[in-house]
Design a protein around this motif. Sequence first.
Motif, PDB file in Angstrom:
ATOM      1  N   LEU A  22       0.818  -1.205   0.000  1.00  0.00           N
ATOM      2  CA  LEU A  22       0.000   0.000   0.000  1.00  0.00           C
ATOM      3  C   LEU A  22       0.853   1.257   0.000  1.00  0.00           C
ATOM      4  O   LEU A  22       0.343   2.363  -0.076  1.00  0.00           O
ATOM      5  CB  LEU A  22      -0.907   0.014   1.228  1.00  0.00           C
ATOM      6  CG  LEU A  22      -1.912  -1.125   1.277  1.00  0.00           C
ATOM      7  CD1 LEU A  22      -2.604  -1.142   2.621  1.00  0.00           C
ATOM      8  CD2 LEU A  22      -2.939  -0.962   0.183  1.00  0.00           C
ATOM      9  N   ASP A  50       2.519   3.452  -1.837  1.00  0.00           N
ATOM     10  CA  ASP A  50       2.843   3.849  -3.195  1.00  0.00           C
ATOM     11  C   ASP A  50       3.526   5.205  -3.275  1.00  0.00           C
ATOM     12  O   ASP A  50       4.145   5.530  -4.269  1.00  0.00           O
ATOM     13  CB  ASP A  50       1.576   3.818  -4.072  1.00  0.00           C
ATOM     14  CG  ASP A  50       0.393   4.473  -3.378  1.00  0.00           C
ATOM     15  OD1 ASP A  50      -0.688   4.508  -3.982  1.00  0.00           O
ATOM     16  OD2 ASP A  50       0.548   4.938  -2.241  1.00  0.00           O
ATOM     17  N   VAL A  51       3.394   6.017  -2.224  1.00  0.00           N
ATOM     18  CA  VAL A  51       4.008   7.346  -2.290  1.00  0.00           C
ATOM     19  C   VAL A  51       4.232   7.867  -0.869  1.00  0.00           C
ATOM     20  O   VAL A  51       3.615   7.377   0.065  1.00  0.00           O
ATOM     21  CB  VAL A  51       3.069   8.278  -3.101  1.00  0.00           C
ATOM     22  CG1 VAL A  51       1.901   8.712  -2.234  1.00  0.00           C
ATOM     23  CG2 VAL A  51       3.802   9.483  -3.633  1.00  0.00           C
ATOM     24  N   VAL A  87       3.190  13.911  -1.688  1.00  0.00           N
ATOM     25  CA  VAL A  87       1.813  14.301  -1.980  1.00  0.00           C
ATOM     26  C   VAL A  87       1.599  15.761  -1.588  1.00  0.00           C
ATOM     27  O   VAL A  87       0.834  16.496  -2.222  1.00  0.00           O
ATOM     28  CB  VAL A  87       0.832  13.400  -1.185  1.00  0.00           C
ATOM     29  CG1 VAL A  87      -0.586  13.857  -1.359  1.00  0.00           C
ATOM     30  CG2 VAL A  87       0.982  11.965  -1.604  1.00  0.00           C
ATOM     31  N   ASP A  96      -0.392   6.785  10.017  1.00  0.00           N
ATOM     32  CA  ASP A  96      -1.753   6.857   9.498  1.00  0.00           C
ATOM     33  C   ASP A  96      -2.440   5.526   9.801  1.00  0.00           C
ATOM     34  O   ASP A  96      -1.899   4.461   9.513  1.00  0.00           O
ATOM     35  CB  ASP A  96      -1.720   7.119   7.987  1.00  0.00           C
ATOM     36  CG  ASP A  96      -3.112   7.408   7.456  1.00  0.00           C
ATOM     37  OD1 ASP A  96      -3.956   6.486   7.456  1.00  0.00           O
ATOM     38  OD2 ASP A  96      -3.369   8.540   7.057  1.00  0.00           O
ATOM     39  N   ARG A 124      -5.363   4.340   8.611  1.00  0.00           N
ATOM     40  CA  ARG A 124      -5.990   3.617   7.521  1.00  0.00           C
ATOM     41  C   ARG A 124      -4.944   2.997   6.615  1.00  0.00           C
ATOM     42  O   ARG A 124      -5.164   1.915   6.069  1.00  0.00           O
ATOM     43  CB  ARG A 124      -6.921   4.541   6.751  1.00  0.00           C
ATOM     44  CG  ARG A 124      -8.079   5.001   7.643  1.00  0.00           C
ATOM     45  CD  ARG A 124      -9.044   5.892   6.913  1.00  0.00           C
ATOM     46  NE  ARG A 124      -8.372   6.976   6.260  1.00  0.00           N
ATOM     47  CZ  ARG A 124      -8.728   7.470   5.079  1.00  0.00           C
ATOM     48  NH1 ARG A 124      -9.772   6.979   4.449  1.00  0.00           N
ATOM     49  NH2 ARG A 124      -8.059   8.452   4.538  1.00  0.00           N
ATOM     50  N   ALA A 125      -3.815   3.659   6.443  1.00  0.00           N
ATOM     51  CA  ALA A 125      -2.747   3.083   5.636  1.00  0.00           C
ATOM     52  C   ALA A 125      -1.923   2.095   6.463  1.00  0.00           C
ATOM     53  O   ALA A 125      -1.083   1.385   5.925  1.00  0.00           O
ATOM     54  CB  ALA A 125      -1.832   4.183   5.100  1.00  0.00           C
ATOM     55  N   ILE A 132      -7.816  -3.569   1.524  1.00  0.00           N
ATOM     56  CA  ILE A 132      -8.349  -3.251   0.195  1.00  0.00           C
ATOM     57  C   ILE A 132      -8.084  -1.786  -0.077  1.00  0.00           C
ATOM     58  O   ILE A 132      -7.857  -1.003   0.828  1.00  0.00           O
ATOM     59  CB  ILE A 132      -9.865  -3.550   0.093  1.00  0.00           C
ATOM     60  CG1 ILE A 132     -10.612  -2.817   1.213  1.00  0.00           C
ATOM     61  CG2 ILE A 132     -10.104  -5.029   0.178  1.00  0.00           C
ATOM     62  CD1 ILE A 132     -12.096  -3.040   1.153  1.00  0.00           C
ATOM     63  N   LYS A 133      -8.107  -1.400  -1.359  1.00  0.00           N
ATOM     64  CA  LYS A 133      -7.717  -0.048  -1.697  1.00  0.00           C
ATOM     65  C   LYS A 133      -8.863   0.937  -1.665  1.00  0.00           C
ATOM     66  O   LYS A 133      -8.796   1.995  -2.247  1.00  0.00           O
ATOM     67  CB  LYS A 133      -7.054  -0.042  -3.081  1.00  0.00           C
ATOM     68  CG  LYS A 133      -5.658  -0.629  -2.999  1.00  0.00           C
ATOM     69  CD  LYS A 133      -4.860  -0.352  -4.252  1.00  0.00           C
ATOM     70  CE  LYS A 133      -3.500  -1.004  -4.135  1.00  0.00           C
ATOM     71  NZ  LYS A 133      -2.407  -0.104  -4.068  1.00  0.00           N
ATOM     72  N   HIS A 170      -7.752  -1.367   5.178  1.00  0.00           N
ATOM     73  CA  HIS A 170      -6.602  -0.516   4.972  1.00  0.00           C
ATOM     74  C   HIS A 170      -6.618   0.122   3.601  1.00  0.00           C
ATOM     75  O   HIS A 170      -7.256  -0.356   2.682  1.00  0.00           O
ATOM     76  CB  HIS A 170      -5.325  -1.323   5.192  1.00  0.00           C
ATOM     77  CG  HIS A 170      -5.226  -1.798   6.608  1.00  0.00           C
ATOM     78  ND1 HIS A 170      -4.609  -1.072   7.578  1.00  0.00           N
ATOM     79  CD2 HIS A 170      -5.721  -2.889   7.213  1.00  0.00           C
ATOM     80  CE1 HIS A 170      -4.712  -1.716   8.727  1.00  0.00           C
ATOM     81  NE2 HIS A 170      -5.378  -2.820   8.540  1.00  0.00           N
ATOM     82  N   VAL A 171      -5.883   1.204   3.508  1.00  0.00           N
ATOM     83  CA  VAL A 171      -5.962   2.077   2.343  1.00  0.00           C
ATOM     84  C   VAL A 171      -4.539   2.398   1.897  1.00  0.00           C
ATOM     85  O   VAL A 171      -3.622   2.373   2.692  1.00  0.00           O
ATOM     86  CB  VAL A 171      -6.740   3.344   2.800  1.00  0.00           C
ATOM     87  CG1 VAL A 171      -6.332   4.568   2.073  1.00  0.00           C
ATOM     88  CG2 VAL A 171      -8.218   3.116   2.693  1.00  0.00           C
ATOM     89  N   CYS A 172      -4.354   2.688   0.614  1.00  0.00           N
ATOM     90  CA  CYS A 172      -3.001   2.994   0.168  1.00  0.00           C
ATOM     91  C   CYS A 172      -2.604   4.388   0.640  1.00  0.00           C
ATOM     92  O   CYS A 172      -3.450   5.253   0.855  1.00  0.00           O
ATOM     93  CB  CYS A 172      -2.879   2.888  -1.344  1.00  0.00           C
ATOM     94  SG  CYS A 172      -4.058   3.905  -2.220  1.00  0.00           S
ATOM     95  N   VAL A 173      -1.306   4.621   0.769  1.00  0.00           N
ATOM     96  CA  VAL A 173      -0.808   5.869   1.352  1.00  0.00           C
ATOM     97  C   VAL A 173      -1.245   7.096   0.564  1.00  0.00           C
ATOM     98  O   VAL A 173      -1.542   8.149   1.136  1.00  0.00           O
ATOM     99  CB  VAL A 173       0.738   5.845   1.471  1.00  0.00           C
ATOM    100  CG1 VAL A 173       1.263   7.171   1.967  1.00  0.00           C
ATOM    101  CG2 VAL A 173       1.157   4.743   2.425  1.00  0.00           C
ATOM    102  N   SER A 174      -1.312   6.990  -0.779  1.00  0.00           N
ATOM    103  CA  SER A 174      -1.667   8.186  -1.552  1.00  0.00           C
ATOM    104  C   SER A 174      -3.072   8.660  -1.185  1.00  0.00           C
ATOM    105  O   SER A 174      -3.321   9.864  -1.040  1.00  0.00           O
ATOM    106  CB  SER A 174      -1.568   7.911  -3.048  1.00  0.00           C
ATOM    107  OG  SER A 174      -2.276   6.743  -3.369  1.00  0.00           O
ATOM    108  N   LYS A 175      -3.991   7.703  -0.992  1.00  0.00           N
ATOM    109  CA  LYS A 175      -5.360   8.099  -0.621  1.00  0.00           C
ATOM    110  C   LYS A 175      -5.380   8.654   0.811  1.00  0.00           C
ATOM    111  O   LYS A 175      -5.998   9.683   1.080  1.00  0.00           O
ATOM    112  CB  LYS A 175      -6.271   6.869  -0.733  1.00  0.00           C
ATOM    113  CG  LYS A 175      -7.659   7.041  -0.185  1.00  0.00           C
ATOM    114  CD  LYS A 175      -8.651   7.321  -1.294  1.00  0.00           C
ATOM    115  CE  LYS A 175     -10.054   7.550  -0.779  1.00  0.00           C
ATOM    116  NZ  LYS A 175     -10.210   8.725   0.052  1.00  0.00           N
ATOM    117  N   ALA A 176      -4.666   7.976   1.723  1.00  0.00           N
ATOM    118  CA  ALA A 176      -4.651   8.430   3.123  1.00  0.00           C
ATOM    119  C   ALA A 176      -4.033   9.818   3.220  1.00  0.00           C
ATOM    120  O   ALA A 176      -4.531  10.697   3.932  1.00  0.00           O
ATOM    121  CB  ALA A 176      -3.870   7.433   3.977  1.00  0.00           C
TER     122      ALA A 176
END
Lengths: 395, 78
Positions: free
Chosen positions: A75, A77-78, A83, A309, A311-312, B26-27, B35-41
């Motif tokens: 997860l 990715d960046v 950002v 974070d 959620r991440a 899941i994204k 859980h969420v990918c870092v770009s979205k978080a």
Amino acid sequence: MCDQTFVAATFGPCDNCTTASPLMNIYIKNEAINYCSFCVEVMACQGLQKGESLANLKRECESLKKKLEEERGKLNDVELHQVAEKVEVVGALSIKTRRVLKGHGNKVLCMDWCKDKRRLVSSSQDGKVIVWDGFTLNKEHGMTMPTTWVMACAYAPSGCAVACGGLDNKCSVIPLSLDSNENLAAKKKTVAMHTNYISGCTFTNSDMQLLSSSGDGTCALWDVESGQLLQSFHGHTADVLSLDLAPSETGNTFVSGGCDKKANVWDMRSGQNIQSFECHESDINCVKYYPSGDAFASASDDATCRFFDLRADREVAVFQKDSIIFGASTVDFSLSGRLLFAGYNDYTMNVWDVLKGNRVSILFGHENRISRVRVSPDGTALCSASWDNTLRIWA
Amino acid sequence: MSTTNNIAQARKLVEQLRIEAGIERIKVKTTVFCHVCVSKAAADLMSYCEQHARSDPLLVGVPTSENPFKDKKPCIIL
């Protein structure tokens, strides 16, 4: 840790096999058991299921940890500061000391704001707990606790009571009365009882429940009226130094950080440890939720503050500089979450830009290490408590 | 007994890790257990900051008259 087994050697008949031999006097769940060393080994192995062994369990641990890291890595990715490149830079801050609160006779260890945004409570090493009016510097109440090192204090949401605790292993709630002649310390009610010092306490959304963290490695949720233990939270393997409640009204999670370098997120109803973060290289002194409740920051003796974070499920920023070598003892966010105020053992406070990861400002003023930093409920001011016996209000 | 303690601790740790590994990743944002990918978080953190930045007194600064902690300059009556 609460439960320990003490081993002492004597000679006599074993309780189990009755042969006379050197005995190991063990206490299991407070009962004394005198077994010979062979019977103790047999008892220990009975705990194992078929095919299990310490080595097997260790191997499974390692493989699960690797799997978790892999999943977390997918997860990632960046980076947060990438950002945040397009975000405007924080302008120059004009934060200065506006009030100095003198009155404590020894190190101020903890402070908390009242929801009315002007009162605050502070506790110190000399056992005194003082309620101040931040605008006028008036000391509204002063209480002497029967213990020194009152390491935790909290204001009740209604503003009608304060909770405090420390080396006495108890957290007590004291109702505040308007009658200045009343001896408030006499009306205090012991709510939380741990087997080691109280490092942090906070009321939940109402005056009725209290969360406490302790040097015995556990956190606990208590009912204030009856003093009953509602839920206990086990999982840390060393002293828990700090806790913070999630900001949302419906939220029932909290985060705790301790000497085992871990920050754990707990569900208050089930007592379950939902998430765990182990990125720091030393004791975590303070944890604080981001205002939205989706992330939290931690301050540690390894001279860094980190931002996680939820959620991440990973660390998304590290606030560190080569020139900062002293441990960070406390953190708090500004109202919007853009600024992170961190107090350090080198007597200064650093203000970090949370999104970009760089330091925006340094606040000088205290003459000893900073033990606690808290932003007022409406975000207009910041209060810092220090080992130089004073508190400062910055705005 | 150190062996009993080690086994009990190791078993607790394995249980905890099993729980964490089992949490779905899941994204898409749904509940706190996904859980969420870092770009979205990160994007969500940024948007929260931007939404509230204007009302953050320590960030943007408020005029002296509105901040109760800042001392107002005394008025001189001529």
